[in-house]
Design an enzyme around this catalytic site. Sequence first.
Site, PDB file in Angstrom:
ATOM      1  N   ASP A 329       0.688  -1.128   0.109  1.00 21.16           N
ATOM      2  CA  ASP A 329       0.037  -0.033  -0.017  1.00 21.16           C
ATOM      3  C   ASP A 329       0.807   1.237  -0.150  1.00 21.16           C
ATOM      4  O   ASP A 329       1.920   1.073   0.453  1.00 21.16           O
ATOM      5  CB  ASP A 329      -1.029  -0.019   1.337  1.00 21.16           C
ATOM      6  N   ASP A 652      -5.017  -3.310   4.895  1.00 20.44           N
ATOM      7  CA  ASP A 652      -5.309  -2.837   5.992  1.00 20.44           C
ATOM      8  C   ASP A 652      -7.021  -3.148   5.937  1.00 20.44           C
ATOM      9  O   ASP A 652      -7.538  -3.311   7.363  1.00 20.44           O
ATOM     10  CB  ASP A 652      -4.976  -1.547   6.278  1.00 20.44           C
ATOM     11  N   ASP A 656      -9.577  -6.289   1.943  1.00 16.35           N
ATOM     12  CA  ASP A 656      -8.197  -6.541   1.756  1.00 16.35           C
ATOM     13  C   ASP A 656      -8.211  -8.023   2.097  1.00 16.35           C
ATOM     14  O   ASP A 656      -7.116  -8.778   1.626  1.00 16.35           O
ATOM     15  CB  ASP A 656      -7.191  -5.868   2.466  1.00 16.35           C
TER      16      ASP A 656
HETATM   17  P1  ATP Z   1      -3.508   2.996   0.089  1.00 11.96           P
HETATM   18  O1  ATP Z   1      -4.458   2.268  -0.649  1.00 11.96           O
HETATM   19  O2  ATP Z   1      -2.067   3.141  -0.550  1.00 11.96           O
HETATM   20  O3  ATP Z   1      -3.650   3.142   1.653  1.00 11.96           O
HETATM   21  P2  ATP Z   1      -5.167   5.372  -0.025  1.00 11.96           P
HETATM   22  O4  ATP Z   1      -5.067   5.855   1.376  1.00 11.96           O
HETATM   23  O5  ATP Z   1      -5.192   6.491  -0.877  1.00 11.96           O
HETATM   24  O6  ATP Z   1      -3.948   4.627  -0.546  1.00 11.96           O
HETATM   25  P3  ATP Z   1      -7.967   4.669   0.204  1.00 11.96           P
HETATM   26  O7  ATP Z   1      -7.790   4.857   1.699  1.00 11.96           O
HETATM   27  O8  ATP Z   1      -8.594   3.567  -0.313  1.00 11.96           O
HETATM   28  O9  ATP Z   1      -6.503   4.554  -0.392  1.00 11.96           O
HETATM   29  O10 ATP Z   1      -8.599   6.103  -0.579  1.00 11.96           O
HETATM   30  C1  ATP Z   1      -8.745   5.859  -1.887  1.00 11.96           C
HETATM   31  C2  ATP Z   1      -9.298   7.398  -2.109  1.00 11.96           C
HETATM   32  O11 ATP Z   1     -10.288   7.765  -1.429  1.00 11.96           O
HETATM   33  C3  ATP Z   1      -8.120   8.633  -1.758  1.00 11.96           C
HETATM   34  O12 ATP Z   1      -7.371   8.628  -2.960  1.00 11.96           O
HETATM   35  C4  ATP Z   1      -9.048   9.746  -1.497  1.00 11.96           C
HETATM   36  O13 ATP Z   1      -9.460  10.436  -2.618  1.00 11.96           O
HETATM   37  C5  ATP Z   1     -10.420   9.103  -1.092  1.00 11.96           C
HETATM   38  N1  ATP Z   1     -10.303   9.120   0.603  1.00 11.96           N
HETATM   39  C6  ATP Z   1      -9.566   8.815   1.371  1.00 11.96           C
HETATM   40  N2  ATP Z   1      -9.946   8.882   2.682  1.00 11.96           N
HETATM   41  C7  ATP Z   1     -11.120   9.468   2.585  1.00 11.96           C
HETATM   42  C8  ATP Z   1     -11.866   9.847   3.567  1.00 11.96           C
HETATM   43  N3  ATP Z   1     -11.599   9.780   4.973  1.00 11.96           N
HETATM   44  N4  ATP Z   1     -13.092  10.537   3.056  1.00 11.96           N
HETATM   45  C9  ATP Z   1     -13.440  10.508   1.833  1.00 11.96           C
HETATM   46  N5  ATP Z   1     -12.374  10.182   0.930  1.00 11.96           N
HETATM   47  C10 ATP Z   1     -11.429   9.623   1.188  1.00 11.96           C
END
Ligand code: ATP
Length: 928
Positions: A329, A652, A656
Amino acid sequence: MEQKQWHQMKTEELQQALQLDPDQGLTEEEAGERRKTSGYNELSEGVKISPVALFLNQFKDFMVLVLLGATLISGLLGEYLDAVTIVAIIFINGILGFIQEFRAERSLRALKQLSAPTTRVVRDGKVIYIAARELVPGDVVLVESGDRVPADVRWIETNSCSVEESALTGESMPVNKHSAEILEEDVPLGDQKNIGFMGTMVTRGTARGVVIRTGMETEMGKIADLIQNTESQETPLQHRLEQLGKILIGVSLGLTILVVVAGILHGQPVPGMFLAGVSLAVAAIPEGLPAIVTIALALGVQRMIKRKAIVRKLPSVETLGCASVICSDKTGTLTQNKMTVTRVWLGGRTMEVTGQGYEPAGQILLKGKPVELRSDQALRRLLQVGGLCNNAEIIETAQEESRSRRKGKEAEPAAVWELKGDPTEGALLTLASKMGLTQTSLANMYQRDKEFPFDSTRKLMSVIVSHQGGRLLCTKGAPDVLLDKCTYILWDGNVVPLTPTLRQKVLGANEKMASEALRVLGLAYRDLRPHDRPESETEAECQLIFIGLTGMIDPPRKEVRDAISKCRRAGIKTVMITGDHRTTAEAIAAQLGILPRNGLSMTGQELARLDDKELDARVDQTYVYARVSPEHKLRIVKSLQRKGHVVAMTGDGVNDAPAIKAADIGIAMGITGTDVSKEASSLILSDDNFSTIVAAIEEGRSIYENIRKFIRYLLASNVGEILTMFFAMMMGLPLPLAPIQILWVNLVTDGLPAMALGVDQPEKDLMEQKPRGAKENIFARRLGWKIISRGFLIGLCTLGAFWLTLRIAPNDPAQLAKAQSVAFATLVMAQLIHVFDCRSSRSIFHRNPLQNKSLVLAVASSVLLMLGVMYIEALQPIFKTVPLGLKEWALTLVAAGIPTFLMGAGSVWGGRRNRRRSMMTKSANISA
Ligand code: ATP
């Protein structure tokens, strides 16, 4: 007793029954009191093996029993001294075996404790994390998607909460939970919508519940006996070694019988030969091998814990050493997950934000000038939506400023801004606070009515809030996804239709921020009409008004770049898999050295369009997967596996889990990971850090090499022992070692030195080599040859030393005793010199022999034990030894050194010749 069941009670009745205040929770004191009657919240473990039984198990071995029988017979024949000593040696061996197994067992149990689940609970009015076993009835617990329900609870608040209860009811479809539902009748478990059951899994939403039953009282406790975890922790290598052990027993027994028959045919007395044969069989069977493997694994696992990697499934230690791809990730693993908004884009205007971390100090600047919130309604709305559509909390704590104290001043407390919750949301709270919109002021003005929680597949989150009679829907999320839900946009202070041109402008701004490695979030809202009561997110998230974008930095973790290049040198490919935007992901991947110049990136959408064959054709060149949903991860793992890779995959979230399970090494995050992902994983990173995976792989490789080292040592020693006796009997010589000497050699050389090899330091180039193949035989890379050649030489040299000494007066019993002592000392010394050779895959000359202090100590004590039985007069008759003179010692040491030094010199010479040859080939190529 209760008149009504828990699911039939109203919230007030519940509070009364449990005497609690749901906002304050229990006090620590109260919880302690209640635990006295309720006990710990845990299911009773299966039957544990007691230390006494473990000790007695040591003597259950078939050959040990035969030896005891043989000893009894020789005792009855009048060889009391021999009999008593052999029993003593067997006893000491038993104690050593017991200590090894007991340690192994204890470390395995300690590991289990480490990965024990924690839970969020309200105590003394504060939300804290505690071990789930500490819960008592009356505790107020908070759960969210991915958590296991920690005890039986009565829900008192639920937000789009679904729970999968298959462990209890067999129903694999998640059940929606509603706190408000009061069930009048005595309904079956599956229909108790307001109850959460211990061990079931929250798949969606959030909830708050009151613990009603704990431990064995819970529904899960009632069926605990049926679900007792009987999963074996034996690793494939342990399994293979067990089979190998059986083969070795057969071979040793066969050879021993040959030795005995040959001896008897050459005129050796039958009882003496029988005892020698049994002793040889006991010595030659590497009975300590399984325990030493377990110890090497367990100690290695403890070293991993020190490096922040918690192994949940022992077999993964072996697989770690074979890993050829790590899929990681991005957020929090490769980056720090410390978000700060540095840019805001609002209707065509780009603003810069100053300040660092979660401290509400900084400004929003437009063309270098601070922006006034009063005159900028669009900015106010953006900050409001960001602050309201938010579950994080930023707490100001004071910390002593040690610097001022060092300067001799009064200690001043410095403010530290601590984040509780999601860093992305924390960054938005800080942004709003910088402009004076604090969390408290927002909470005073708006009341939250409903939440549609964030979900990494949807990539959006929404809340409905009400204030002054009006109701507002606030949404934030991935801009590309959010735009599809918007029909209007705030432009120059007005709400205007979102035309394709304006949409393009938003996407352009998004792309620009992403290319600078910023994580971009879009914000939108909609006023709800009084009769609007959206029940699902699809109903709610439509016809939104797009407000603007926020771009946040999330700096890469400092140590990750080095860890990635280390992986590259070790033949391991690193792949980034993220939910974030492609351009952001590519920019960060390039910064970290993940994405090579000719490397590809792919989005989840593109991936979804490919069939398995097409994906397999690209998977080796692809280094970045962006905007993926958790289910894509599973396809990536499977595709890599089809291409022959051993895959380590991090995750996480609750979704997943399938990918983590399917990966060869499933890795969960210790800090941000959900219970479900942790349970599916074989390795947990307690610091969520990518470098920890690399450290674990390094340890995994080192453990495997150490296991090979002591297998090599033990088996070569045993081959040496058997061959010494075998050659002698074939040549019609007398016994080169008395039975008791054979047992003593086994005792002093097998135990401690082998264990010390199990904790040996790795060779310098451990991470410069390609990963070993998953199906590699333990004897691969010439290990089998080394065992046989060294063992053969040890046998030959021992016999040579024996024969050279005996030859002086072949028929003199005193000379025979001296020759036996020479053989005894040669065999022990040859093994103790050889043990240093086993540390290196090349030769003894390649490593500093004093580096492994435990080994030096083990060898020194083994030498002392050997000298003890030779020079302590009282022991000489027991061990049939005589003190040796200088000449004999010279012969002994030369004979003992030959196997190791001869082969060592050979490999050095061979190595030089190979190098010279390869240099000559190179220069020939150049001149050609
Ligand atoms: P990784 O998978 O590497 O942890 P990530 O944290 O960007 O990456 P996700 O948590 O799935 O992956 O988030 C995907 C997208 O969702 C982000 O790029 C963001 O645009 C949006 N996002 C993340 N957190 C929030 C939140 N708390 N509320 C709304 N949108 C969010």
